[in-house]
Design a protein around this motif. Structure first.
Motif, mmCIF file in Angstrom:
data_model
loop_
_atom_site.group_PDB
_atom_site.id
_atom_site.type_symbol
_atom_site.label_atom_id
_atom_site.label_comp_id
_atom_site.label_asym_id
_atom_site.label_seq_id
_atom_site.Cartn_x
_atom_site.Cartn_y
_atom_site.Cartn_z
ATOM 1 N N TYR A 64 45.246 36.086 29.839
ATOM 2 C CA TYR A 64 44.137 35.147 29.955
ATOM 3 C C TYR A 64 42.962 35.568 29.084
ATOM 4 O O TYR A 64 42.702 36.749 28.890
ATOM 5 C CB TYR A 64 43.641 35.072 31.403
ATOM 6 N N HIS A 65 42.229 34.578 28.606
ATOM 7 C CA HIS A 65 40.994 34.834 27.872
ATOM 8 C C HIS A 65 39.919 35.214 28.897
ATOM 9 O O HIS A 65 39.848 34.612 29.977
ATOM 10 C CB HIS A 65 40.575 33.566 27.116
ATOM 11 N N PRO A 66 39.087 36.200 28.595
ATOM 12 C CA PRO A 66 38.036 36.591 29.554
ATOM 13 C C PRO A 66 37.109 35.441 29.938
ATOM 14 O O PRO A 66 36.631 35.393 31.073
ATOM 15 C CB PRO A 66 37.267 37.697 28.828
ATOM 16 N N ALA A 67 36.852 34.505 29.039
ATOM 17 C CA ALA A 67 35.996 33.355 29.387
ATOM 18 C C ALA A 67 36.642 32.527 30.499
ATOM 19 O O ALA A 67 35.951 32.024 31.386
ATOM 20 C CB ALA A 67 35.734 32.494 28.155
ATOM 21 N N TYR A 68 37.959 32.406 30.472
ATOM 22 C CA TYR A 68 38.672 31.700 31.532
ATOM 23 C C TYR A 68 38.524 32.452 32.853
ATOM 24 O O TYR A 68 38.307 31.844 33.904
ATOM 25 C CB TYR A 68 40.146 31.539 31.166
ATOM 26 N N LEU A 69 38.626 33.774 32.800
ATOM 27 C CA LEU A 69 38.498 34.573 34.018
ATOM 28 C C LEU A 69 37.103 34.458 34.626
ATOM 29 O O LEU A 69 36.955 34.537 35.855
ATOM 30 C CB LEU A 69 38.839 36.034 33.737
ATOM 31 N N LEU A 70 36.091 34.251 33.797
ATOM 32 C CA LEU A 70 34.734 34.033 34.319
ATOM 33 C C LEU A 70 34.646 32.701 35.059
ATOM 34 O O LEU A 70 33.913 32.574 36.039
ATOM 35 C CB LEU A 70 33.711 34.084 33.188
ATOM 36 N N ARG A 71 35.400 31.717 34.586
ATOM 37 C CA ARG A 71 35.406 30.400 35.236
ATOM 38 C C ARG A 71 36.364 30.352 36.429
ATOM 39 O O ARG A 71 36.201 29.526 37.321
ATOM 40 C CB ARG A 71 35.805 29.309 34.232
ATOM 41 N N ALA A 72 37.389 31.205 36.419
ATOM 42 C CA ALA A 72 38.413 31.208 37.467
ATOM 43 C C ALA A 72 38.633 32.644 37.955
ATOM 44 O O ALA A 72 39.664 33.254 37.684
ATOM 45 C CB ALA A 72 39.710 30.609 36.930
ATOM 46 N N PRO A 73 37.653 33.198 38.670
ATOM 47 C CA PRO A 73 37.750 34.606 39.064
ATOM 48 C C PRO A 73 38.966 34.923 39.932
ATOM 49 O O PRO A 73 39.407 36.063 39.984
ATOM 50 C CB PRO A 73 36.445 34.879 39.808
ATOM 51 N N GLY A 74 39.550 33.927 40.569
ATOM 52 C CA GLY A 74 40.746 34.142 41.371
ATOM 53 C C GLY A 74 41.946 34.592 40.553
ATOM 54 O O GLY A 74 42.917 35.120 41.100
ATOM 55 N N GLU A 75 41.893 34.396 39.242
ATOM 56 C CA GLU A 75 42.992 34.796 38.355
ATOM 57 C C GLU A 75 42.874 36.242 37.882
ATOM 58 O O GLU A 75 43.748 36.742 37.180
ATOM 59 C CB GLU A 75 43.062 33.862 37.132
ATOM 60 N N LYS A 76 41.794 36.917 38.258
ATOM 61 C CA LYS A 76 41.595 38.295 37.795
ATOM 62 C C LYS A 76 42.707 39.227 38.269
ATOM 63 O O LYS A 76 43.057 40.172 37.576
ATOM 64 C CB LYS A 76 40.223 38.824 38.213
ATOM 65 N N GLY A 77 43.279 38.953 39.436
ATOM 66 C CA GLY A 77 44.377 39.777 39.940
ATOM 67 C C GLY A 77 45.579 39.720 39.010
ATOM 68 O O GLY A 77 46.208 40.743 38.716
ATOM 69 N N LYS A 78 45.909 38.510 38.531
ATOM 70 C CA LYS A 78 47.016 38.366 37.578
ATOM 71 C C LYS A 78 46.686 39.096 36.285
ATOM 72 O O LYS A 78 47.549 39.718 35.668
ATOM 73 C CB LYS A 78 47.286 36.890 37.285
ATOM 74 N N SER A 79 45.439 39.003 35.887
ATOM 75 C CA SER A 79 45.009 39.666 34.668
ATOM 76 C C SER A 79 45.143 41.183 34.796
ATOM 77 O O SER A 79 45.518 41.871 33.842
ATOM 78 C CB SER A 79 43.569 39.275 34.338
ATOM 79 N N TRP A 80 44.850 41.717 35.978
ATOM 80 C CA TRP A 80 45.007 43.158 36.203
ATOM 81 C C TRP A 80 46.471 43.554 36.028
ATOM 82 O O TRP A 80 46.783 44.585 35.424
ATOM 83 C CB TRP A 80 44.497 43.559 37.579
ATOM 84 N N GLY A 81 47.377 42.741 36.528
ATOM 85 C CA GLY A 81 48.804 42.995 36.325
ATOM 86 C C GLY A 81 49.155 43.021 34.849
ATOM 87 O O GLY A 81 49.950 43.862 34.401
ATOM 88 N N ASP A 82 48.551 42.111 34.097
ATOM 89 C CA ASP A 82 48.771 42.088 32.647
ATOM 90 C C ASP A 82 48.277 43.381 32.011
ATOM 91 O O ASP A 82 48.929 43.962 31.131
ATOM 92 C CB ASP A 82 48.045 40.901 32.004
ATOM 93 N N LEU A 83 47.116 43.838 32.450
ATOM 94 C CA LEU A 83 46.541 45.064 31.868
ATOM 95 C C LEU A 83 47.419 46.277 32.122
ATOM 96 O O LEU A 83 47.495 47.175 31.276
ATOM 97 C CB LEU A 83 45.146 45.314 32.445
ATOM 98 N N THR A 84 48.090 46.313 33.247
ATOM 99 C CA THR A 84 48.972 47.458 33.491
ATOM 100 C C THR A 84 50.120 47.484 32.488
ATOM 101 O O THR A 84 50.568 48.554 32.078
ATOM 102 C CB THR A 84 49.519 47.458 34.935
ATOM 103 N N GLN A 85 50.581 46.306 32.062
ATOM 104 C CA GLN A 85 51.612 46.260 31.020
ATOM 105 C C GLN A 85 51.052 46.736 29.683
ATOM 106 O O GLN A 85 51.710 47.475 28.954
ATOM 107 C CB GLN A 85 52.176 44.851 30.877
ATOM 108 N N VAL A 86 49.840 46.312 29.365
ATOM 109 C CA VAL A 86 49.198 46.722 28.118
ATOM 110 C C VAL A 86 48.996 48.238 28.113
ATOM 111 O O VAL A 86 49.200 48.910 27.094
ATOM 112 C CB VAL A 86 47.844 45.983 27.924
ATOM 113 N N HIS A 87 48.625 48.788 29.263
ATOM 114 C CA HIS A 87 48.355 50.221 29.383
ATOM 115 C C HIS A 87 49.583 51.070 29.037
ATOM 116 O O HIS A 87 49.454 52.197 28.574
ATOM 117 C CB HIS A 87 47.861 50.541 30.792
ATOM 118 N N ARG A 88 50.766 50.533 29.231
ATOM 119 C CA ARG A 88 51.992 51.283 28.936
ATOM 120 C C ARG A 88 52.197 51.542 27.447
ATOM 121 O O ARG A 88 52.968 52.399 27.074
ATOM 122 C CB ARG A 88 53.205 50.543 29.498
ATOM 123 N N TYR A 89 51.520 50.755 26.601
ATOM 124 C CA TYR A 89 51.718 50.914 25.147
ATOM 125 C C TYR A 89 50.770 51.909 24.556
ATOM 126 O O TYR A 89 49.670 52.039 24.776
ATOM 127 C CB TYR A 89 51.565 49.558 24.446
#
Length: 190
Positions: free
Chosen positions: A165-190
């Protein structure tokens, strides 16, 4: 000049100058300044957004407004920063008026610049922020819901490319931040 006939300069200095003086699309006359990108030139992680907003157009740096502050927090949570190990760029280097989505022809005009940035950075992972960046990098019209989640590849080197997700979207839809955190854990593996 046809968009497909353009070859971006092969080095950072030439590329910066070409972007700064670019007049390849209708966004150029409306900009305050171009927004080239920021971060180490050989960062292991490259983050690509859609285009500069008003703050970015004024300051000449990507992701400096509210969405940029959230992006910085997200990156920090996985041990990354724009100063140390992330190069941040956009699909287009000039602000679309009214912060609208970049038109396909505008993105295509900037494509040689972004492609050269990716070639020069040689990231181990590219993260596309939002639908526009994902669609342009992957050259598809698939919706974000289909692009987010699986690992994709970019270019002839088949660089891993992850969509979130784009961070601007997360500011408008804070309920999606949990999904975004899951995405970040995948990014962290690289």
């Amino acid at each position: 000049m046809m968009v497909s006939d353009y070859t971006a300069p092969p080095d950072w200095a030439g590329l910066r100058e070409a972007v700064k003086s670019c007049m390849r699309c209708k966004l150029c006359p409306t900009r305050t300044q171009t927004v080239f990108g920021v971060g180490p030139e050989h960062a292991p992680l490259m983050v690509v957004g859609e285009g500069p907003g008003a703050d970015e157009d004024a300051q000449g740096e990507p992701f400096v407004g509210r969405a940029g502050k959230l992006l910085d927090e997200m990156l920090k949570s996985i041990g990354r920063t724009r100063n140390d190990n992330v190069f941040i760029a956009n699909v287009v280097k000039c602000r679309p008026p009214g912060n609208r989505d970049p038109a396909p022809e505008e993105a295509e005009a900037c494509r040689p610049f972004l492609e050269r940035q990716i070639e020069l950075v040689k990231p181990r992972l590219i993260v596309a922020l939002g639908r526009i960046a994902a669609q342009r990098l992957l050259q598809t019209d698939e919706p974000l819901s289909r692009l987010r989640g699986p690992m994709h590849t970019y270019g002839p080197d088949r660089t891993p490319l992850f969509v979130t997700y784009h961070p601007a979207y997360l500011l408008r839809a804070p309920g999606e931040k949990g999904k975004s955190w899951g995405d970040l854990t995948q990014v962290h593996r690289y």
